[in-house]
Design an enzyme around this catalytic site. Structure first.
Site, PDB file in Angstrom:
ATOM      1  N   THR A 113      56.584  32.255 -23.573  1.00  7.28           N
ATOM      2  CA  THR A 113      55.895  32.891 -22.441  1.00  7.28           C
ATOM      3  C   THR A 113      56.608  32.630 -21.129  1.00  7.28           C
ATOM      4  OG1 THR A 113      53.798  32.776 -23.590  1.00  7.28           O
ATOM      5  CG2 THR A 113      53.680  32.941 -21.205  1.00  7.28           C
ATOM      6  N   SER A 173      57.524  31.205 -29.887  1.00  9.81           N
ATOM      7  CA  SER A 173      57.749  29.965 -30.642  1.00  9.81           C
ATOM      8  C   SER A 173      56.946  29.882 -31.931  1.00  9.81           C
ATOM      9  CB  SER A 173      57.486  28.741 -29.759  1.00  9.81           C
ATOM     10  OG  SER A 173      56.122  28.553 -29.537  1.00  9.81           O
ATOM     11  N   THR A 186      55.079  27.726 -25.983  1.00  8.54           N
ATOM     12  CA  THR A 186      54.231  26.539 -26.028  1.00  8.54           C
ATOM     13  C   THR A 186      53.587  26.305 -27.392  1.00  8.54           C
ATOM     14  OG1 THR A 186      52.396  27.828 -25.148  1.00  8.54           O
ATOM     15  CG2 THR A 186      53.716  26.563 -23.570  1.00  8.54           C
ATOM     16  N   ASP A 187      53.576  27.353 -28.249  1.00  4.60           N
ATOM     17  CA  ASP A 187      52.815  27.225 -29.501  1.00  4.60           C
ATOM     18  C   ASP A 187      53.390  26.166 -30.442  1.00  4.60           C
ATOM     19  OD1 ASP A 187      51.109  29.104 -28.557  1.00  4.60           O
ATOM     20  OD2 ASP A 187      51.765  30.730 -29.872  1.00  4.60           O
ATOM     21  N   LYS A 246      49.754  20.743 -27.690  1.00  6.55           N
ATOM     22  CA  LYS A 246      48.986  21.802 -27.025  1.00  6.55           C
ATOM     23  C   LYS A 246      47.550  21.665 -27.490  1.00  6.55           C
ATOM     24  CE  LYS A 246      49.099  26.799 -26.179  1.00  6.55           C
ATOM     25  NZ  LYS A 246      49.859  28.053 -26.452  1.00  6.55           N
TER      26      LYS A 246
END
Ligand SMILES: NC(=O)C[C@H](N)C(=O)O
Length: 331
Positions: free
Chosen positions: A14, A61, A94-95, A167
């Site tokens: 992102t 990701s 970020t995943d 996360k």
């Protein structure tokens, strides 16, 4: 004084995302903006370091594979060996950022700062968080006081250890937390440190990316009420060398699942109990299940996806369950 040399390895996510409108904070396409454009958008980067970008991948990701991990790890290891590189920043979705951060913690031998960074909103959105996160990442990577602290993650002004940060919430910019708290804060280009990681990492690791050319298959199956052994057995049949039990609570295992795990262990598959509780699980040996008797391993405080990374790395070196357990305590 001469400015440090920082390389930004861009992988997508992102932080390289773009939406149709400034109001699109959640609806957008990840992995669109090339690294040179990300760097050019923040001229202030060049005041803290000589920054150059390299586009390694351009992917969201959630689509990261073991091949991506190996390619990225080898590139980072090559860069940190260069005398004209003082630190490396990796832009990442970020995943699965927490998986890549832990992987690099385990396999790259250096005391130079390696900092992963992402964003929760695309750069096209109002109050986009990517530029400040990236500025913070470069400033941490460029600072001498970030050396030797393992792989780091800068999101939302915090500096977290790549080992245990995860996360924990989506959509919010305050998305990354470590169950043991951040190592420090980065504010206006200055680091404020509060604690240090004690687990083995980077230069003290027994694993080395230069000796790893493939990773074994490790599967994760999820524990919940009314669970059956179907997913566990399917993973075993597909050739997984280890199964991470993403367990309820203390990594507890339902009665319906225990026989399948015992059978698979007898076939040589490693069974690793972790917990999927939200704020950080902590699984102890022989609590909930007789691990000594079944020859199972516990994941300590690692969440299931981090346990998967450590299992895959460790299995490149040993097939012994006691060794595997030692590694889970030490890293
Ligand atoms: N915020 C993000 O980066 C999410 C995106 N799906 C990714 O991981 O690439």
């Amino acid at each position: 004084a001469e400015k440090p040399n920082i390389v930004i390895l861009a992988t997508g996510g992102t932080i390289a995302g773009a939406g149709a409108d400034v109001t699109n904070s959640a609806t957008y396409q990840a992995a669109k903006v090339p690294v040179d454009q990300l760097v050019a958008a923040i001229p202030q980067l060049q005041t803290i370091a000589n920054v150059r970008g390299e586009q390694v991948f351009q992917i969201a990701s959630e689509s990261f594979t073991n091949d991506n991990l190996l390619t990225l790890g080898k590139r980072v290891a090559a860069l940190v060996k260069q005398t004209d590189v003082d630190g490396v920043v990796i832009t990442h979705g970020t995943d699965t950022l927490e998986e890549t951060a832990y992987f690099l913690t385990l396999v790259v031998h250096t005391d130079k700062p390696i900092v992963l960074v992402g964003s929760m909103r695309p750069g096209t959105a109002m109050s986009a968080d990517g530029n400040l996160n990236l500025y913070n990442a470069v400033s941490v990577a460029a600072s001498k006081d970030a050396r030797g602290k393992g792989v780091l993650v800068t999101m939302n002004d915090e500096i977290n250890s790549g080992r245990d940060v995860a996360k924990v919430i989506n959509l919010k910019t305050e998305a990354f937390k470590s169950p043991w708290g951040p190592l420090g804060m980065v504010v206006e280009g200055k680091n404020y440190w509060f604690r240090l990681p004690v687990k083995r990492h980077t230069m003290n690791s027994e694993f080395d990316i230069e000796k790893i050319d493939s990773l074994p298959s490790v599967g994760i199956a999820y524990g919940a009420g009314n669970v059956s052994d179907t997913a566990y057995r399917a993973l075993g049949a597909s050739g997984a060398k280890a199964i991470i039990h993403a367990g309820t609570g203390n990594g507890s295992v339902a009665k319906a699942v225990v026989p399948a795990l015992q059978e698979m262990r007898a076939q040589g598959i490693q069974i690793i109990r972790s917990s999927h509780v939200n704020a950080g699980g902590f699984v102890l040996r022989n609590a909930e299940q007789p691990d000594d008797k079944y020859d199972w391993v516990v994941a300590h405080d690692l969440n299931p996806q981090k346990a998967k990374i450590l299992a895959a790395v460790a299995l490149t070196q040993t097939q012994d369950s006691k060794e595997l357990q030692r590694i889970f305590w030490e890293y």
